[in-house]
Structures are given as C-alpha cells and as structure tokens.
Design a protein around this motif. Structure first.
Motif: not given
Lengths: 140, 68
Positions: A32-41
């Motif tokens: 979830g943390n990874l997807f949030i960071r990818i989605g944000t960038e």
C-alpha cells in the motif's frame, strides 16, 4: 484444587496460520505504501484516494492483530505465552533505544541515513520475530 | 527444578503428545518441562500431579535438572 482447564493443544498450526496472516498484513501495508508513493509521483492518485488506500492497506494487519491478541489470551499455553511475551519485550527493549538514538542523532545534525516507511514498518516486526526466536530457543 | 515426568510418563506408555493432550498444553511445553528448561505454574503443576495420582513434591524437586 481443581486442575487447570485444558486449552487448545494445536498451537503450532494456529501459530503458523497467524504468522502467515501477520506476514501477509505486513506485505499489504508495505505494498500500500509503495502504491501510494507511485501514485503520488505519477499524479494519478488524488489525496482522497491516497488516504483510502492507506487505510485499506493496513486492514489485514488489524485483522491479524485481533487474531494475535485472541491467540495470546485464549489459545497459547503458559509456556508459549511466555515465549511470545518475552520475545515482544526483547524486541521493544532493542527497538526503543535505537529509535531514540536515531531521532536524537538526526536532531543533532549527525549524518544518519533517512529511513523509508518500509524500514520503519519492518524494523520492529523483525526485532520481535528475532526476540521470539531467541526466547523459544531458551526453553527448548 | 528436577522432575520425574519422563519416568512417570513412560510408566503409563504415553508419548509427549499424549501427555500434552491430557494436560491441555502443547507438546513443546511437555518437552521443555521434561528437560528442565521450563518450570510449570502452580495450576499446571497441580494438574500434572493429579494426572499421575501423586503429590506435587513427588513429581517436582528442587535442584538443577539432570542433563538429558
């Protein structure tokens, strides 16, 4: 004096299931943390979506924590309870001073590597797992 | 503490697993008890003594456990 009421005598299989749930929960939170960071960038995840994803990704861990608490209170026998509690205590004893040291070193301006969320998430979990392994070895 | 668990268990032809089932604990606990690596709580000690039809002091004795 009455004998102690019998408890479940299959802690190994229950413990293995719970361990799998715990690892799955950690993986869900890290993903979830990874997807949030990818989605944000990448710009395709709005703030509301990031918040929802953050909450949803930790739900498996909340479920695992509930079952862990129930296992600890109701299903583990006295020795296994002691092993788990000693392991958690060992993890805490190591983690808290390290966390305080890291925090103070950063505040002091000393060079310490920046910790990413997975480091923060997995650090205590690994320390507790190590503590339980050490405690289990003592009683074997 | 020393204990006579292995002897008492063998006299009845029980495996560690069977003894664990009768006491409502894990096999690991029985193994640790027999090896002297773990001392039981009072309720468990009483349950063990009652299961073998002995008094607690006939099952558990003070002193270093014998090397297995």
């Amino acid at each position: 004096m009455t004998a102690a009421p019998p408890r479940s005598t299959r802690p190994t299989s229950t413990g293995a299931t719970l361990y799998g749930m715990y690892i799955g929960g950690l993986a869900s939170a890290a993903l979830g943390n990874l997807f949030i960071r990818i989605g944000t960038e990448a710009g395709w995840l709005p703030q509301a979506g990031r918040t929802v994803l953050a909450l949803l990704s930790i739900l498996p861990l909340v479920v695992a924590a509930f079952f862990f608490w129930r296992l600890l209170r109701n299903e583990l026998d006295e020795m296994l309870q002691r092993i788990v509690l000693e392991g958690m205590a060992m993890g805490l004893i190591v983690y808290v001073p390290l966390a305080a040291l890291y925090t103070n070193l950063r505040t002091a301006g000393a060079y310490v590597p920046r910790l990413d969320p997975p480091d923060v998430l997995f650090g205590p979990a690994l320390l507790v797992a190590l503590g339980i392994a050490v405690a289990a070895r003592r009683y074997r | 503490m020393r204990n006579l668990l292995p002897t008492l268990r063998a006299e009845r032809g029980w495996s560690q697993e069977e003894l664990a089932e009768r006491l409502g604990v894990s096999r690991q606990t029985i193994n640790s008890l027999e090896r002297g690596r773990y001392d039981p709580s009072l309720p468990l000690a009483f349950a063990i003594a009652a299961l073998f039809g002995c008094r607690i002091e006939e099952v558990f004795m003070p002193g270093a456990p014998a090397e297995q």
